[in-house]
Design an enzyme around this catalytic site. Structure first.
Site, PDB file in Angstrom:
ATOM      1  N   HIS A  78      -7.646  11.472   2.616  1.00 42.86           N
ATOM      2  CA  HIS A  78      -6.411  10.792   2.195  1.00 42.86           C
ATOM      3  C   HIS A  78      -5.206  11.163   3.055  1.00 42.86           C
ATOM      4  O   HIS A  78      -4.052  11.021   2.618  1.00 42.86           O
ATOM      5  CB  HIS A  78      -6.126  11.110   0.724  1.00 42.86           C
ATOM      6  CG  HIS A  78      -5.482   9.988  -0.034  1.00 42.86           C
ATOM      7  ND1 HIS A  78      -4.149  10.004  -0.397  1.00 42.86           N
ATOM      8  CD2 HIS A  78      -5.979   8.825  -0.492  1.00 42.86           C
ATOM      9  CE1 HIS A  78      -3.859   8.903  -1.062  1.00 42.86           C
ATOM     10  NE2 HIS A  78      -4.963   8.164  -1.135  1.00 42.86           N
ATOM     11  N   HIS A 134     -10.804  -1.446   3.371  1.00 43.84           N
ATOM     12  CA  HIS A 134     -10.066  -0.728   2.337  1.00 43.84           C
ATOM     13  C   HIS A 134      -9.607  -1.739   1.287  1.00 43.84           C
ATOM     14  O   HIS A 134      -9.100  -2.797   1.619  1.00 43.84           O
ATOM     15  CB  HIS A 134      -8.856  -0.060   2.997  1.00 43.84           C
ATOM     16  CG  HIS A 134      -7.968   0.708   2.082  1.00 43.84           C
ATOM     17  ND1 HIS A 134      -6.727   0.256   1.699  1.00 43.84           N
ATOM     18  CD2 HIS A 134      -8.115   1.919   1.497  1.00 43.84           C
ATOM     19  CE1 HIS A 134      -6.138   1.159   0.934  1.00 43.84           C
ATOM     20  NE2 HIS A 134      -6.958   2.176   0.781  1.00 43.84           N
TER      21      HIS A 134
END
Length: 384
Positions: free
Chosen positions: A187, A287
């Site tokens: 992340h 994504h």
């Protein structure tokens, strides 16, 4: 000649922005132009593009519209502009598919598969209780999972922080066995020195990939990080055009790219990025922790892209506390999850029908989602 005559924008919970584009023939296309936490900013960018370039124009010249929106401004790229372009592009493809009574993937070359594999999120922002969650999702039929690797980390953190990440992955691996794939998302929370340590430490438990091991502004560190592991490296959710991806293809460190169909210029641009990736033997996994229009757009590209590997989707993701990805659809069965795969919508355009009355109702709510700001123990800002 068919013309674009109107558009509307709807900010809806949990954190999405929908675009409705209407033509003089009654055809309507939907897009999802949003940057999570910056919906109002993207809304303004969409309005500027629609008012300046698209109103009273044919919806069918999609490539020319894309080039005009991108190259018509002296300043280009970045998350806001590219997300605005992305949502408009999705809506134009939706209109074009409906006009020709064909799914978008048929207009882009046709199907390369019958169904597409998806993965399911577990564990939350600060990952916890991952073993039980993993077992439950596997029982539901998912064959691939993804979880965050860590909460916030210092630039140089202690051995316990590394061990806790290893323990979480080991717990999931022991619960689900070797036949289930487990993606691990850093992340962008991890600085280069910790990323080198983490990828080496996680390797015995064989994650499917490590995602965004460093922030995209530090992509030059990816070859060094990759040299510390055989785990495939994934990145791309905060990269917005084929030009952003050039360097990661050329340095050879990345095995899986993750452009976002609502951030990286839409269907038109991501299809080009995917073709570039194919030439470098890099797989595609778009994504998509977003809503139904974004997911439908992803599926259209996945369907006609030979190097598409797996698809992120936001069903039950930890962000969706008020509404979920299927809530805004007339027919929630259009995304039928079965044995780790999702069926491909076969209806024209993006293949989904949105519940417009529900969208209008939900847009009356006060939606003001922003990601949390995390801080280290000394009070300094940490990467979320």
């Amino acid at each position: 000649m068919t013309e674009i005559v109107d558009y509307e924008l709807f900010e809806v919970p949990p954190r999405w922005l929908f675009l409705r584009v209407e033509t003089d023939t009654g055809l309507v296309g939907w897009g999802e132009p949003v940057v999570e936490g910056r919906a109002k900013t993207v809304r303004t960018a969409v309005e500027e593009l629609m008012d300046t370039y698209l109103l009273n124009e044919s919806p069918f010249a999609i490539e020319d519209h894309w080039q005009t929106m991108y190259r018509g401004g002296f300043y280009r790229g970045g998350p806001i502009l590219m997300s605005a372009i992305a949502g408009i592009d999705q809506a134009l493809w939706d209109i074009k598919g409906k006009h020709y009574d064909a799914p978008v993937y048929e207009l882009l070359g046709g199907a390369t598969r019958d169904k597409h594999r998806v993965y399911q999120w577990i564990g939350g922002d600060r990952p916890s209780d991952v073993g039980q969650a993993a077992a439950e999702k596997v029982d539901q039929g998912f064959t691939a999972l993804k979880m965050n690797a860590t909460s916030e980390l210092e630039h140089l953190d202690d051995p316990a922080s590394v061990q806790s990440a290893v323990d979480r992955l080991r717990e999931v691996r022991e619960r689900v066995g070797p036949e289930i794939d487990i993606g691990v998302d850093f992340h962008g929370r991890v600085a280069k020195p910790m990323a080198k340590r983490l990828v080496k430490a996680l390797e015995p438990h064989e994650p499917m990939f490590v995602e965004e091991p460093v922030l995209p502004e530090h992509n030059d560190a990816l070859p060094e990080i990759a040299s510390h592991t055989t785990i495939p490296i994934a990145t791309g959710e905060r990269m917005f055009s084929r030009w952003d991806f050039k360097s990661v293809f050329e340095d050879g460190a990345v095995d899986l790219i993750q452009p976002d169909l609502s951030h990286a210029g839409g269907i038109t641009e991501v299809k080009k990025i995917a073709s570039m990736a194919e030439a470098y033997d890099v797989a595609l996994a778009p994504h998509c922790p977003l809503g139904p229009v974004a997911l439908a757009s992803c599926m259209q590209v996945d369907m006609c892209t030979p190097n598409a590997l797996i698809q992120e989707q936001s069903l039950d993701i930890h962000y969706n506390e008020t509404n979920d990805v299927l809530d805004y659809l007339e027919d929630s069965d259009v995304f039928e999850y079965e044995q780790g795969y999702v069926t491909i919508p076969e209806k024209p355009g993006l293949g989904i029908e949105l519940d417009e009355s529900y969208i209008r109702e939900q847009s009356e709510n006060d939606v003001d989602w922003h990601n949390p700001v995390w801080r280290h123990d000394d009070g300094s800002v940490a990467e979320w």
